[in-house]
Design an enzyme around this catalytic site. Structure first.
Site, PDB file in Angstrom:
ATOM      1  N   HIS A  49      -6.712 -54.166   2.591  1.00 60.86           N
ATOM      2  CA  HIS A  49      -5.607 -53.348   3.103  1.00 60.86           C
ATOM      3  C   HIS A  49      -4.845 -54.126   4.165  1.00 60.86           C
ATOM      4  CE1 HIS A  49      -6.371 -49.598   1.059  1.00 60.86           C
ATOM      5  NE2 HIS A  49      -7.652 -49.676   1.356  1.00 60.86           N
ATOM      6  N   ASN A 106      -6.304 -49.233 -10.172  1.00 59.16           N
ATOM      7  CA  ASN A 106      -5.414 -48.440  -9.311  1.00 59.16           C
ATOM      8  C   ASN A 106      -4.426 -49.326  -8.555  1.00 59.16           C
ATOM      9  OD1 ASN A 106      -7.485 -49.484  -7.737  1.00 59.16           O
ATOM     10  ND2 ASN A 106      -7.477 -47.768  -6.300  1.00 59.16           N
ATOM     11  N   ASP A 143     -16.841 -53.069  -4.145  1.00 60.21           N
ATOM     12  CA  ASP A 143     -15.702 -52.183  -3.886  1.00 60.21           C
ATOM     13  C   ASP A 143     -14.730 -52.858  -2.901  1.00 60.21           C
ATOM     14  OD1 ASP A 143     -13.940 -50.099  -3.984  1.00 60.21           O
ATOM     15  OD2 ASP A 143     -15.251 -48.622  -3.030  1.00 60.21           O
ATOM     16  N   ASP A 158     -10.919 -44.941 -10.872  1.00 62.35           N
ATOM     17  CA  ASP A 158     -11.475 -45.222  -9.545  1.00 62.35           C
ATOM     18  C   ASP A 158     -10.431 -45.075  -8.454  1.00 62.35           C
ATOM     19  OD1 ASP A 158     -13.662 -46.251  -7.797  1.00 62.35           O
ATOM     20  OD2 ASP A 158     -12.125 -47.737  -7.374  1.00 62.35           O
ATOM     21  N   GLY A 214     -11.426 -47.986   2.843  1.00 62.99           N
ATOM     22  CA  GLY A 214     -11.888 -49.209   2.199  1.00 62.99           C
ATOM     23  C   GLY A 214     -12.135 -50.376   3.119  1.00 62.99           C
ATOM     24  N   LEU A 243      -7.956 -55.963  -6.829  1.00 63.15           N
ATOM     25  CA  LEU A 243      -7.166 -57.192  -6.648  1.00 63.15           C
ATOM     26  C   LEU A 243      -5.749 -56.896  -6.154  1.00 63.15           C
ATOM     27  CD1 LEU A 243      -8.228 -59.367  -9.726  1.00 63.15           C
ATOM     28  CD2 LEU A 243      -8.895 -59.657  -7.330  1.00 63.15           C
ATOM     29  N   ARG A 244      -5.318 -55.629  -6.236  1.00 58.49           N
ATOM     30  CA  ARG A 244      -4.034 -55.171  -5.689  1.00 58.49           C
ATOM     31  C   ARG A 244      -2.798 -55.689  -6.413  1.00 58.49           C
ATOM     32  NH1 ARG A 244      -6.601 -51.251  -3.718  1.00 58.49           N
ATOM     33  NH2 ARG A 244      -7.437 -51.361  -1.604  1.00 58.49           N
ATOM     34  N   ASN A 274     -14.388 -44.734   1.211  1.00 61.59           N
ATOM     35  CA  ASN A 274     -14.535 -43.656   0.250  1.00 61.59           C
ATOM     36  C   ASN A 274     -15.485 -44.124  -0.840  1.00 61.59           C
ATOM     37  OD1 ASN A 274     -14.379 -41.570  -1.517  1.00 61.59           O
ATOM     38  ND2 ASN A 274     -12.163 -41.620  -1.751  1.00 61.59           N
TER      39      ASN A 274
END
Lengths: 311, 430
Positions: free
Chosen positions: B309, B94, B305, B152, B324, B63-64, B278
């Protein structure tokens, strides 16, 4: 004229294109021997050397080639460029396009960079080396040198020795040799081989001594272990012993076999001084041919368009 | 507030139903499923020709937020999830800063309560700062709502640290989600090591770099008794290892992504950075093995996943661009196009792989199409035509590996606790 607008990979060209380039380069070899080494052919055309990775000899070779054809050559190098200020390659390309360049030679640290320019600019794109992927004009000048030294390309057995997986030279030379009917053999330890050398169409051998007696050309690659993640060989000493070309080893080769190297050489590692300086070495012929071949590439890509003047 | 869903094909293997039926929902709960139902007042929605599934959940979403709200946020990511037919997502830790303490988990929980279009289940980091060295405060994160733990984006490189984490997690019966990547084998690898890495002249990321860690973590799961969930498996070898481990009774589950199921390395010829993943796209043989794993039950879930970006970061040299692809909005349509419409999977399998499988693997609240159950429901129009264009996405980011695809089938409605998160194909604002 060529069938392709750009030379980003060897596969952009047909065998006929390659022959045309080599034949055209022959005529420019004569120009390069004159006292006044200049033709008006590309007067008014702009050639940009976009060199985003350090390079001296390739950049100089392209620069001299452009000047000898009277093109306006401009160098854009990493140290002087906007890229250090954080500009993206795409923005750099769009900037150059806005300045109406006719041909861009790109040298870049990463594979695929020439392809990134495609949708950013109208200019012809020549790959001057992208990462460990390809270096097509090097392959062309190598073919030119082989053809001049040995009289033909078809049927030649060319051993490419050393760091295959980190070599853009091998990346272009292997498919180029295949296209011209020669047999590339990649020779080196498995740690220096790409994952699937078979897909390039090269024979694979791990022993130079075994391969050597059959070779018409021994092409010694520069070992550049700063690129590797882990040291792929125990030492330069052992490398020289197993894969270096030296006088003793040369004695076991065909008498007409030539020794090539893309430069710069690591004397005492992949090639010994006695071989490098011997008549069997055509290293300086390669450098000499480089200018003529790059003139031919620029001429054939640009010369046919309106505004170009025939040689 | 009552809602009647009329004449949908109601499919739920857990409830043991696959038939055309009506569903009555009242106060967020399914109150009745049957034929020819009616409600005295409230809303009636005709869902004939549509498939009604228990609420899909994505086990693997980035979700960033916090940190990269320019790429995605809890609000935009959950809107994208609703657009793609999900009633819940599991948020990977992450972020920036990394979600490795209870208070950071609480931030996500609160954010989701304020702005989430669908439910959000936070995943906490296993190690502090995801640096693979020291355990993060797993107990504290659990008490704040974390459901599982993962570094992850990176594998836990040290087998010793992975063992300690699994031992510790066992006390809570919480699963470790393993990103299997041995960095000493991957190096600078960006594409599958093999034909394509050779052809494109780019560093290779070998299958063995995933498989050695899959094998290691399966052994550690046996040693510790910890529940292990393997994220985004990409190789035939990994699937074989899981199949063999499950046969031995190991507590292991795994997921595969739509991009690994429906794309292989052969698409990489043009250096398109939207295809940089990845783990990387693998061979056609690996792809076939992943599909085989779906069919024989080795694979527990399809997870996206979803990795948004910024455009300017993806428009770089392939080796410099981030890994990604986005995935929330295309996953269900891809599954329908390639697996359901081609009759490899039934809709009951989709419910298993995108609802019950991930819920069981990560210990999420179960949902089911039965009276008394919470009304988390996904309704699919299997005949809808989707053209994947940049403008079509609801996510803030457009880095989809499937741009330009024409797909069949699309979620038309999503109900979360009885409320519409998606209606007539449009995301419903809160």
């Amino acid at each position: 004229m060529l069938s392709c607008k750009h030379i980003m990979t060897v596969s952009d060209m047909t065998a006929e294109d390659i022959t045309t380039i080599l034949d055209t380069a022959e005529s420019f070899m004569e120009v390069n021997e004159r006292r006044i080494k200049k033709l008006p052919t590309l007067r008014g055309r702009t050639v940009v050397n976009l060199f985003l990775e350090p390079s001296t000899r390739t950049r100089m070779s392209f620069e001299i080639a452009a000047k000898r054809l009277s093109a306006d050559g401009v160098n854009f190098t990493a140290s002087s460029s906007a890229t250090v200020k954080g500009e993206s390659l795409r923005d750099t390309a769009k900037t150059l396009s806005a300045m109406a360049c006719d041909l861009v030679v790109i040298r870049h640290k990463y594979a695929g960079a020439p392809q990134m320019l495609l949708d950013c600019m109208d200019a012809h794109i020549v790959n001057g080396g992208d990462g460990v992927n390809e270096h097509p004009t090097q392959a062309l000048l190598d073919l030119f040198t082989m053809r001049r030294s040995l009289g033909k390309l078809e049927g030649l057995r060319v051993g490419i020795v050393g760091d295959i997986c980190h070599s853009r030279v091998a990346g272009s030379l292997v498919p180029a040799l295949r296209m011209m009917g020669a047999t590339p053999i990649v020779i080196g330890p498995p740690t220096l081989m790409p994952a699937r050398p078979d897909v390039l169409g090269a024979e694979v051998m791990y022993s130079l001594d075994e391969a050597l007696p059959t070779l018409d050309v021994a092409y010694m690659l520069r070992v550049q272990f700063e690129r590797a993640d882990a040291m792929p060989i125990p030492s330069n000493r052992e490398y020289a012993k197993l894969y270096g070309m030296n006088g003793k080893r040369l004695a076991g080769a065909k008498p007409e076999m030539i020794v090539m190297h893309p430069g710069p050489m690591n004397r005492g590692v992949e090639i010994s001084s006695d071989v490098a300086d011997s008549p069997r070495s055509v290293v300086l012929d390669q450098v000499n041919a480089g200018v003529a071949v790059r003139m031919a590439v620029m001429y054939l890509l640009l010369g046919g368009e309106s505004g170009g003047t025939a040689a | 507030m009552a809602l009647l869903l009329k004449n949908g094909r109601v499919v739920d293997p857990v409830a043991g139903i696959d038939e055309v039926a009506d569903i009555i929902i009242r106060d967020g709960v399914i109150v009745e499923i049957g034929k020819d139902l009616s409600i005295p007042k409230g809303e009636t929605l005709d869902v004939s020709e549509k498939v009604v599934l228990p609420g899909l959940v994505d086990a693997h979403t980035h979700l960033r937020e916090p940190g990269r709200e320019d790429e995605e946020s809890v609000a935009s990511g959950t809107a994208a999830a609703a657009h793609g037919g999900f009633t819940a997502v599991c948020a990977m830790p992450n972020t920036s800063p990394i979600c490795d303490t209870g208070s950071k988990v609480r931030f996500i929980v609160e954010r989701a309560a304020e702005e989430g279009i669908v439910r959000v289940y936070p995943i906490g980091a296993v190690t502090k700062g995801q640096d693979g060295a020291a355990l993060a405060e797993i107990g504290d994160m659990l008490s704040e709502g974390a459901v599982a733990f993962s570094d992850d984006g990176r594998g836990v490189q040290s087998a010793g640290v992975a063992r300690i984490a699994m031992d510790y997690l066992k006390a809570f019966d919480a699963p470790l989600i393993a990103h299997c990547e041995d960095e000493s084998l991957v190096g600078h690898g960006v594409v599958n090591e093999g034909v394509v890495s050779t052809r494109l002249g780019m560093p290779g990321w070998p299958a063995a770099a995933e498989e050695t860690m899959v094998a290691r973590d399966i052994r550690l799961s046996e040693l510790t008794g910890c529940r292990l969930h393997l994220a985004h498996l990409s190789t035939a070898g990994s699937i074989a290892l899981v199949r063999e481990a499950k046969a031995r009774g190991v507590r292991v589950t795994c997921e595969v992504t739509p991009h690994h199921l429906f794309l292989d390395e052969d698409v990489l010829i043009g250096y398109d950075t939207n295809l940089k993943m990845n783990p990387p796209l693998r061979t056609a043989g690996d792809r076939a093995a992943l599909v085989g794993g779906l069919l024989d039950g080795t694979v527990d879930c399809i997870a996206t996943d979803h990795a948004p970006h910024a455009a300017h970061e993806k428009e770089l040299e392939f080796e410099l661009a981030p890994f990604g692809t986005t995935g929330l909005e295309t996953a269900l349509s891809l599954v329908n196009t390639h697996l359901v419409a081609t009759e490899k999977l039934a809709w009951a399998d989709v419910a298993r792989l995108m609802c019950h499988g991930p819920r069981a693997a990560l210990g999420l609240p179960g949902v089911s199409l039965a009276a008394g159950q919470v009304a988390d429901i996904t309704i699919v129009d299997p005949e809808a035509r989707v053209e994947v264009t940049r403008e079509w996405f609801v996510s803030k980011s457009r880095n989809s590996a499937f741009l330009g695809s024409k797909l069949l089938g699309k979620a038309s409605e999503v109900l979360v606790g009885g409320y519409f998160a998606l209606k007539n194909g449009k995301v419903v604002a809160r």
